[in-house]
Design an enzyme around this catalytic site. Structure first.
Site, PDB file in Angstrom:
ATOM      1  N   SER A  84     -17.165  -4.800  30.907  1.00 55.76           N
ATOM      2  CA  SER A  84     -17.725  -6.270  29.690  1.00 55.76           C
ATOM      3  C   SER A  84     -17.796  -5.504  28.401  1.00 55.76           C
ATOM      4  CB  SER A  84     -19.033  -6.710  30.195  1.00 55.76           C
ATOM      5  OG  SER A  84     -18.505  -7.427  31.638  1.00 55.76           O
ATOM      6  N   GLY A 122      -6.388  -5.548  28.665  1.00 56.93           N
ATOM      7  CA  GLY A 122      -7.492  -4.354  29.185  1.00 56.93           C
ATOM      8  C   GLY A 122      -7.192  -3.050  29.534  1.00 56.93           C
ATOM      9  N   ASP A 126      -8.141   8.448  29.594  1.00 61.24           N
ATOM     10  CA  ASP A 126      -7.363   7.109  29.895  1.00 61.24           C
ATOM     11  C   ASP A 126      -8.105   6.857  31.306  1.00 61.24           C
ATOM     12  OD1 ASP A 126      -5.772   5.095  31.313  1.00 61.24           O
ATOM     13  OD2 ASP A 126      -4.413   5.762  30.454  1.00 61.24           O
ATOM     14  N   ILE A 127      -8.366   6.050  32.305  1.00 63.83           N
ATOM     15  CA  ILE A 127      -8.392   6.452  33.292  1.00 63.83           C
ATOM     16  C   ILE A 127      -8.295   5.552  34.453  1.00 63.83           C
ATOM     17  CG2 ILE A 127      -9.181   3.541  33.970  1.00 63.83           C
ATOM     18  CD1 ILE A 127     -11.676   3.761  35.173  1.00 63.83           C
ATOM     19  N   ASP A 139      -7.750  -3.122  32.841  1.00 60.57           N
ATOM     20  CA  ASP A 139      -7.337  -4.331  33.873  1.00 60.57           C
ATOM     21  C   ASP A 139      -5.663  -3.997  34.069  1.00 60.57           C
ATOM     22  OD1 ASP A 139      -6.798  -5.181  36.043  1.00 60.57           O
ATOM     23  OD2 ASP A 139      -7.623  -7.829  35.635  1.00 60.57           O
TER      24      ASP A 139
HETATM   25  N1  AR6 Z   1      -9.386   3.674  30.649  1.00 59.50           N
HETATM   26  C1  AR6 Z   1     -10.731   3.722  30.263  1.00 59.50           C
HETATM   27  N2  AR6 Z   1     -11.056   1.890  29.441  1.00 59.50           N
HETATM   28  C2  AR6 Z   1      -9.912   1.552  28.775  1.00 59.50           C
HETATM   29  C3  AR6 Z   1      -9.068   1.376  29.764  1.00 59.50           C
HETATM   30  C4  AR6 Z   1      -8.012   2.863  30.084  1.00 59.50           C
HETATM   31  N3  AR6 Z   1      -6.987   2.830  30.227  1.00 59.50           N
HETATM   32  N4  AR6 Z   1      -7.782   0.054  28.651  1.00 59.50           N
HETATM   33  C5  AR6 Z   1      -9.444   0.581  28.299  1.00 59.50           C
HETATM   34  N5  AR6 Z   1     -10.459  -0.113  28.324  1.00 59.50           N
HETATM   35  P1  AR6 Z   1     -11.889  -4.835  28.941  1.00 59.50           P
HETATM   36  P2  AR6 Z   1     -14.324  -6.747  30.275  1.00 59.50           P
HETATM   37  C6  AR6 Z   1     -11.959   0.094  27.885  1.00 59.50           C
HETATM   38  O1  AR6 Z   1     -11.805  -5.601  28.447  1.00 59.50           O
HETATM   39  O2  AR6 Z   1     -14.749  -6.882  28.961  1.00 59.50           O
HETATM   40  C7  AR6 Z   1      -8.791  -8.235  31.156  1.00 59.50           C
HETATM   41  O3  AR6 Z   1      -8.058  -8.627  31.450  1.00 59.50           O
HETATM   42  C8  AR6 Z   1     -11.743  -1.005  26.428  1.00 59.50           C
HETATM   43  O4  AR6 Z   1     -12.030  -0.258  25.316  1.00 59.50           O
HETATM   44  O5  AR6 Z   1     -10.302  -4.533  29.761  1.00 59.50           O
HETATM   45  O6  AR6 Z   1     -14.700  -6.549  31.603  1.00 59.50           O
HETATM   46  C9  AR6 Z   1      -9.703  -8.343  33.028  1.00 59.50           C
HETATM   47  O7  AR6 Z   1      -8.952  -9.152  33.585  1.00 59.50           O
HETATM   48  C10 AR6 Z   1     -12.881  -0.985  27.249  1.00 59.50           C
HETATM   49  O8  AR6 Z   1     -14.322  -0.501  26.464  1.00 59.50           O
HETATM   50  O9  AR6 Z   1     -13.061  -5.893  30.208  1.00 59.50           O
HETATM   51  C11 AR6 Z   1     -11.065  -9.717  32.394  1.00 59.50           C
HETATM   52  O10 AR6 Z   1      -9.926 -10.882  31.944  1.00 59.50           O
HETATM   53  C12 AR6 Z   1     -13.568  -1.799  28.627  1.00 59.50           C
HETATM   54  O11 AR6 Z   1     -12.556  -0.988  28.585  1.00 59.50           O
HETATM   55  C13 AR6 Z   1     -11.089  -9.139  31.285  1.00 59.50           C
HETATM   56  O12 AR6 Z   1     -10.334  -8.585  30.449  1.00 59.50           O
HETATM   57  C14 AR6 Z   1     -13.513  -2.980  29.201  1.00 59.50           C
HETATM   58  O13 AR6 Z   1     -12.962  -3.598  28.982  1.00 59.50           O
HETATM   59  C15 AR6 Z   1     -12.874  -8.017  31.501  1.00 59.50           C
HETATM   60  O14 AR6 Z   1     -13.032  -7.982  30.601  1.00 59.50           O
END
Ligand code: AR6
Length: 322
Positions: free
Chosen positions: A116, A31, A9-10, A33
């Site tokens: 992404s 996500g 978990d980052i 963010d």
């Molecule tokens: N630690 C590491 N990786 C994670 C964590 C975590 N705690 N939580 C999720 N991931 P996403 P995007 C992974 O959707 O595709 C947001 O609403 C997850 O499994 O977070 O770039 C923003 O505000 C996935 O592999 O980002 C934007 O609107 C990766 O992080 C939009 O989502 C990225 O998933 C950006 O979408």
């Protein structure tokens, strides 16, 4: 290890900077963010409000507030639209701009999520290939340590074709190993034998009787190939400090992933890889997935350590480098 894929978990990572997969408003979202904003506390949102948004492919930096890291680098990945709209270039730019900001802020360690690959819809293998290639190129000119934090298994994918090819290759070899039981074993260095058996000679004398050591062989092969030290340790995903240690210690005993990493960097064929591993007290065997996966890549002449590490990670094996 300069580039490491980790299951984590980052928001829990104690690195200098973590990268956030944000949206153009920089005002939070779901996500990763959402997780980052929750863990950092409301001050992060206040800091983000002052940034006035961010364009796709760009990055901005803030403090990290309640997070265990020092900085958060916010980057906006592209939304996947089928791959023909320059999405890969934009995604590569996210990694480059974030790394440049991290460097400017004096960071030595940075962790990325797979940008992404969640809400923004990139196929996992494409997101991973862009991340890996861009980070790999950056590290050719930097001593930073970069982590790719993979949160859930579903988002981490190597290509299906590669995965099933390797799976088949492993199945065939496992079957072989079990059929004839001719499993090769780890070969012990002769140093123990020498020192135990011959009490009369000093350690120095015993050492002088040894064959070429692992580090001597490594340095000789680097020279023979006309490589510089840096070219070799970068290609091996080995930290510069560890390399200097190996260089100055003739009797250095590397771990198996480190020894294999050097064989890969030197692009050694299988027989020479075995010879080099033997110097460190190891062998490749068909009773172990790590060894079979390494063999798969060597046989195909693919010496890209980052691609090999992606495959090793996909099969839950140790990564190459150190
Ligand atoms: N630690 C590491 N990786 C994670 C964590 C975590 N705690 N939580 C999720 N991931 P996403 P995007 C992974 O959707 O595709 C947001 O609403 C997850 O499994 O977070 O770039 C923003 O505000 C996935 O592999 O980002 C934007 O609107 C990766 O992080 C939009 O989502 C990225 O998933 C950006 O979408």
């Amino acid at each position: 290890m300069p580039f490491q894929i980790v299951r984590n978990d980052i928001t829990k990572m104690r690195v200098d900077a973590i990268v956030n997969a944000a949206n153009p408003t920089l005002l939070g979202g779901g996500g990763v963010d959402g997780a980052i904003h929750r863990a950092a506390g409301p001050s992060l949102l206040e800091a983000c409000r002052r940034l006035g948004g961010c364009k796709t492919g760009r990055a901005k930096i803030t403090a990290a507030y309640d997070l265990p890291c020092k900085y958060v680098i916010h980057t906006v990945g592209p939304v996947w639209q089928g791959g023909q709209e320059g999405e890969k270039k934009q995604l590569a730019s996210c990694y480059r701009k974030s790394l440049a900001l991290a460097e400017k802020a004096g960071c030595e360690t940075v962790a990325f999520p797979l940008i992404s690959s969640g809400s923004y819809g990139f196929p996992g293998d494409v997101a991973l290939a862009v991340a890996s290639e861009t980070i790999g190129k950056f590290l050719l000119n930097s001593d930073m340590t970069v982590y790719l934090a993979v949160f859930d298994r579903a988002s981490f994918r190597i290509s299906e074709k590669l995965f099933s090819d390797i799976e088949e290759y492993i199945d065939d070899r496992y079957a072989d190993a079990h059929a004839d039981r001719s499993v090769s074993r780890t070969v012990a260095l002769p140093i123990e034998a020498l020192t135990n058996a011959t009490e009369a000679i000093s350690l120095d004398e015993a050492v002088s009787q040894l064959d070429e050591s692992f580090s001597e062989m490594l340095l000789r092969k680097i020279d023979e190939r006309g490589m510089t030290d840096a070219e070799c340790y970068k290609k091996a995903n080995i930290d510069r400090k560890l390399f200097s240690k190996i260089r100055s210690d003739k009797l250095y005993r590397p771990s198996k992933p480190t020894a294999v990493a050097f064989a890969i960097a030197l692009e050694l064929p299988l027989a020479e890889t075995e010879e080099m591993l033997k110097k460190a007290g190891f062998a490749l065997s068909h009773s172990n997935k790590f060894d079979i996966i390494v063999e798969y890549f060597i046989e195909r002449g693919n010496f890209n350590i980052f691609e090999i590490n992606e495959a090793l990670f996909a099969f839950d094996q140790s990564l190459l480098g150190s």
